[in-house]
Write a protein that holds these residues in place. Structure first.
Motif, PDB file in Angstrom:
ATOM      1  N   VAL A 279      -8.083  -0.065  -0.685  1.00 44.45           N
ATOM      2  CA  VAL A 279      -7.413   0.552  -1.828  1.00 44.45           C
ATOM      3  C   VAL A 279      -8.133   0.116  -3.101  1.00 44.45           C
ATOM      4  N   ILE A 280      -8.580   1.099  -3.875  1.00 46.24           N
ATOM      5  CA  ILE A 280      -9.271   0.833  -5.129  1.00 46.24           C
ATOM      6  C   ILE A 280      -8.262   0.868  -6.277  1.00 46.24           C
ATOM      7  N   VAL A 281      -8.275  -0.152  -7.125  1.00 44.12           N
ATOM      8  CA  VAL A 281      -7.529  -0.120  -8.380  1.00 44.12           C
ATOM      9  C   VAL A 281      -8.568  -0.183  -9.498  1.00 44.12           C
ATOM     10  N   GLY A 282      -8.789   0.945 -10.155  1.00 45.73           N
ATOM     11  CA  GLY A 282      -9.852   1.008 -11.143  1.00 45.73           C
ATOM     12  C   GLY A 282      -9.434   1.794 -12.365  1.00 45.73           C
TER      13      GLY A 282
ATOM     14  N   ASP B   2     -11.004  -3.277  -9.630  1.00 47.80           N
ATOM     15  CA  ASP B   2     -12.068  -2.455 -10.194  1.00 47.80           C
ATOM     16  C   ASP B   2     -12.915  -1.900  -9.039  1.00 47.80           C
ATOM     17  N   GLY B   3     -14.010  -1.249  -9.343  1.00 48.84           N
ATOM     18  CA  GLY B   3     -14.856  -0.702  -8.294  1.00 48.84           C
ATOM     19  C   GLY B   3     -14.662   0.769  -8.027  1.00 48.84           C
ATOM     20  N   LEU B   4     -13.958   1.475  -8.909  1.00 49.82           N
ATOM     21  CA  LEU B   4     -13.782   2.916  -8.698  1.00 49.82           C
ATOM     22  C   LEU B   4     -15.124   3.623  -8.622  1.00 49.82           C
ATOM     23  N   GLN B   5     -16.085   3.139  -9.409  1.00 48.54           N
ATOM     24  CA  GLN B   5     -17.396   3.762  -9.442  1.00 48.54           C
ATOM     25  C   GLN B   5     -18.393   3.112  -8.473  1.00 48.54           C
ATOM     26  N   HIS B   6     -17.932   2.167  -7.661  1.00 42.16           N
ATOM     27  CA  HIS B   6     -18.801   1.508  -6.685  1.00 42.16           C
ATOM     28  C   HIS B   6     -18.714   2.283  -5.367  1.00 42.16           C
ATOM     29  N   TYR B   7     -19.428   3.407  -5.309  1.00 40.78           N
ATOM     30  CA  TYR B   7     -19.264   4.344  -4.191  1.00 40.78           C
ATOM     31  C   TYR B   7     -19.913   3.875  -2.902  1.00 40.78           C
ATOM     32  N   ALA B   8     -20.660   2.777  -2.949  1.00 38.19           N
ATOM     33  CA  ALA B   8     -21.233   2.249  -1.718  1.00 38.19           C
ATOM     34  C   ALA B   8     -20.161   1.701  -0.784  1.00 38.19           C
ATOM     35  N   LEU B   9     -18.958   1.473  -1.304  1.00 40.29           N
ATOM     36  CA  LEU B   9     -17.832   1.040  -0.480  1.00 40.29           C
ATOM     37  C   LEU B   9     -16.888   2.213  -0.277  1.00 40.29           C
ATOM     38  N   ALA B  10     -16.724   2.642   0.977  1.00 38.08           N
ATOM     39  CA  ALA B  10     -15.795   3.731   1.282  1.00 38.08           C
ATOM     40  C   ALA B  10     -14.375   3.269   1.001  1.00 38.08           C
ATOM     41  N   ARG B  11     -13.555   4.193   0.547  1.00 33.44           N
ATOM     42  CA  ARG B  11     -12.175   3.848   0.212  1.00 33.44           C
ATOM     43  C   ARG B  11     -11.202   4.849   0.819  1.00 33.44           C
ATOM     44  N   ASP B  12      -9.987   4.352   1.056  1.00 36.22           N
ATOM     45  CA  ASP B  12      -8.944   5.177   1.653  1.00 36.22           C
ATOM     46  C   ASP B  12      -7.902   5.623   0.641  1.00 36.22           C
ATOM     47  N   PHE B  13      -7.868   4.956  -0.516  1.00 37.03           N
ATOM     48  CA  PHE B  13      -6.847   5.266  -1.524  1.00 37.03           C
ATOM     49  C   PHE B  13      -7.385   4.812  -2.872  1.00 37.03           C
TER      50      PHE B  13
ATOM     51  N   ILE C 135      -6.477   4.347  -6.985  1.00 32.26           N
ATOM     52  CA  ILE C 135      -5.497   4.275  -8.069  1.00 32.26           C
ATOM     53  C   ILE C 135      -6.256   4.091  -9.373  1.00 32.26           C
ATOM     54  N   VAL C 136      -5.971   4.930 -10.342  1.00 34.87           N
ATOM     55  CA  VAL C 136      -6.564   4.789 -11.676  1.00 34.87           C
ATOM     56  C   VAL C 136      -5.481   4.341 -12.644  1.00 34.87           C
ATOM     57  N   VAL C 137      -5.794   3.302 -13.420  1.00 35.04           N
ATOM     58  CA  VAL C 137      -4.874   2.795 -14.438  1.00 35.04           C
ATOM     59  C   VAL C 137      -5.330   3.320 -15.797  1.00 35.04           C
ATOM     60  N   VAL C 138      -4.400   3.937 -16.526  1.00 31.07           N
ATOM     61  CA  VAL C 138      -4.697   4.560 -17.812  1.00 31.07           C
ATOM     62  C   VAL C 138      -3.918   3.849 -18.910  1.00 31.07           C
ATOM     63  N   ASP C 139      -4.574   3.578 -20.020  1.00 26.44           N
ATOM     64  CA  ASP C 139      -3.899   3.065 -21.201  1.00 26.44           C
ATOM     65  C   ASP C 139      -3.099   4.209 -21.811  1.00 26.44           C
ATOM     66  N   GLY C 140      -1.773   4.091 -21.782  1.00 29.11           N
ATOM     67  CA  GLY C 140      -0.927   5.192 -22.214  1.00 29.11           C
ATOM     68  C   GLY C 140      -0.983   5.492 -23.696  1.00 29.11           C
TER      69      GLY C 140
ATOM     70  N   ALA D   4      -3.531   8.350  -7.062  1.00 27.25           N
ATOM     71  CA  ALA D   4      -2.415   7.983  -7.939  1.00 27.25           C
ATOM     72  C   ALA D   4      -2.952   7.599  -9.301  1.00 27.25           C
ATOM     73  N   VAL D   5      -2.163   7.917 -10.344  1.00 32.27           N
ATOM     74  CA  VAL D   5      -2.491   7.536 -11.712  1.00 32.27           C
ATOM     75  C   VAL D   5      -1.324   6.737 -12.265  1.00 32.27           C
ATOM     76  N   ILE D   6      -1.610   5.516 -12.701  1.00 28.47           N
ATOM     77  CA  ILE D   6      -0.606   4.648 -13.302  1.00 28.47           C
ATOM     78  C   ILE D   6      -0.876   4.580 -14.796  1.00 28.47           C
ATOM     79  N   THR D   7       0.149   4.819 -15.600  1.00 29.14           N
ATOM     80  CA  THR D   7      -0.003   4.841 -17.053  1.00 29.14           C
ATOM     81  C   THR D   7       0.679   3.634 -17.664  1.00 29.14           C
ATOM     82  N   ASN D   8      -0.115   2.785 -18.298  1.00 30.31           N
ATOM     83  CA  ASN D   8       0.371   1.538 -18.882  1.00 30.31           C
ATOM     84  C   ASN D   8       0.822   1.787 -20.317  1.00 30.31           C
ATOM     85  N   GLY D   9       2.147   1.803 -20.540  1.00 29.54           N
ATOM     86  CA  GLY D   9       2.699   2.027 -21.867  1.00 29.54           C
ATOM     87  C   GLY D   9       2.553   3.472 -22.299  1.00 29.54           C
ATOM     88  N   GLY D  10       2.955   3.750 -23.545  1.00 26.30           N
ATOM     89  CA  GLY D  10       2.868   5.110 -24.051  1.00 26.30           C
ATOM     90  C   GLY D  10       3.768   6.047 -23.258  1.00 26.30           C
TER      91      GLY D  10
END
Length: 326
Positions: free
Chosen positions: A49-52, A147-158, A160-165, A192-198
């Motif tokens: 699971v990527i959290v980026g 982090d590592g959303l842009q590290h495509y050398a690692l395959a991912r199954d899920f 999550i992007v965190v956005v500054d709201g 999934a997109v998680i929005t921090n604040g805002g």
């Protein structure tokens, strides 16, 4: 200056657009090379699971990782965490953290995650090596990458992007004309997109950072943060104004606010000069990780926890737990 450019309040960003187009071309080609199979990503034997994020710095990604690890632990899973370990300078990689690992070795965020969750944490610029170290070091059934959303050398199954709201995506341009690592259209392909604040938009999971009690770095005493007086506030995080705003929301009006660069290295003389006798130095938990071993009696930190609507967060966790059955 850079915040003004990236926010869209200045048109001077157009001077940097040629560099942004080059950055976008390179990053798109890298992603396309993995999507089309021209380059092969390594796939772990357990779900990843990527959290980026799409933008640089200060979105609240680390609190999400801590929350996710703790929530999965409560559901009986055995998560491990991998990280690039930005700012750390280990003498070897991959590095498996232990109680003696310093932020100088592993970086501040991996040490914070390890201390808060007790989960196995491995650091390496090559995420594959970090995952392999986790798997060889213990019984892990799911991997969370900080982090590592842009590290495509690692395959991912899920993903999550965190956005500054509040800041969202600034002017929307790639680095260096804007804050984007990838364009906003990338959100269409994440899970999934998680929005921090805002204000969270349709389909986004709203998150708030809830402060806990202030903790003394030296004695570990805990007390309500609004009982501290003559506070000098400092923050070396991606977006320091968020920490200062949090303090004001808690009834603290600092006598001074000091911003440092993200992943700033600290020394005892540097921080001791900020809060003289009669003042309290109040910092983020991420800063405290780096300052704890030389802390003075009047140094405190304020931990924060990610909080979500119960039903929506439970649904997100259900989807992640279900990855093990696939």
């Amino acid at each position: 200056m850079i915040e003004t450019l990236w926010s869209g309040r200045s048109v001077l960003y157009v001077l940097l657009l040629p560099l942004s187009w080059l950055y976008g071309l390179v990053t798109n080609l890298i992603r396309l090379s993995y999507v089309r199979g021209w380059r092969k990503a390594w796939r772990a034997p357990v779900p990843v699971v990527i959290v980026g994020n799409l933008t640089v710095g200060g979105n609240g990604k680390t609190p999400v990782v801590v929350w996710l690890v703790q929530a999965l632990q409560q559901r009986g899973l055995r998560p491990g965490v991998v990280s690039r370990g930005y700012g750390g300078k280990a003498d070897h990689y991959p590095l498996l953290l232990n109680d003696q690992t310093s932020s100088q070795q592993a970086g501040d965020e991996p040490v914070l995650i390890y201390q808060r969750t007790g989960a196995p944490v491995a650091v390496s610029p090559v995420r594959k090596e970090a995952v392999q170290a986790l798997l060889s070091g213990g019984d892990i059934d799911i991997v969370i990458t900080d982090d590592g959303l842009q590290h495509y050398a690692l395959a991912r199954d899920f993903e999550i992007v965190v956005v500054d709201g509040q800041r969202r995506f600034g002017n929307g341009w790639w680095l260096p004309a804007g804050p984007m690592r990838e364009r906003v259209s990338r959100l269409k392909s994440v899970d999934a997109v998680i929005t921090n604040g805002g204000n969270a938009r349709s389909g986004e999971l709203p998150m708030q950072l809830q402060p806990g009690q202030a903790v003394n770095l030296k004695t570990h005493e805990m007390r309500p943060v609004n009982t501290l007086e003559n506070v000098v506030a400092m923050a070396g995080i991606g977006h320091p104004p968020r920490f200062f705003a949090t303090l004001r929301q808690q009834g603290i009006e600092p006598v001074r606010e000091v911003s440092f660069a993200d992943h700033q290295e600290y020394t005892q003389p540097l921080l001791a000069a900020l809060a003289t006798e009669g003042h309290v130095l109040l910092m983020t938990e991420k800063d405290a990780v780096k300052a704890r071993h030389f802390a003075a009696d009047n140094w405190w930190y304020l931990p924060v926890d990610a909080q979500f609507p119960m039903a929506e967060s439970a649904a997100l966790l259900d989807r992640i737990v279900a990855l093990r059955a696939n």
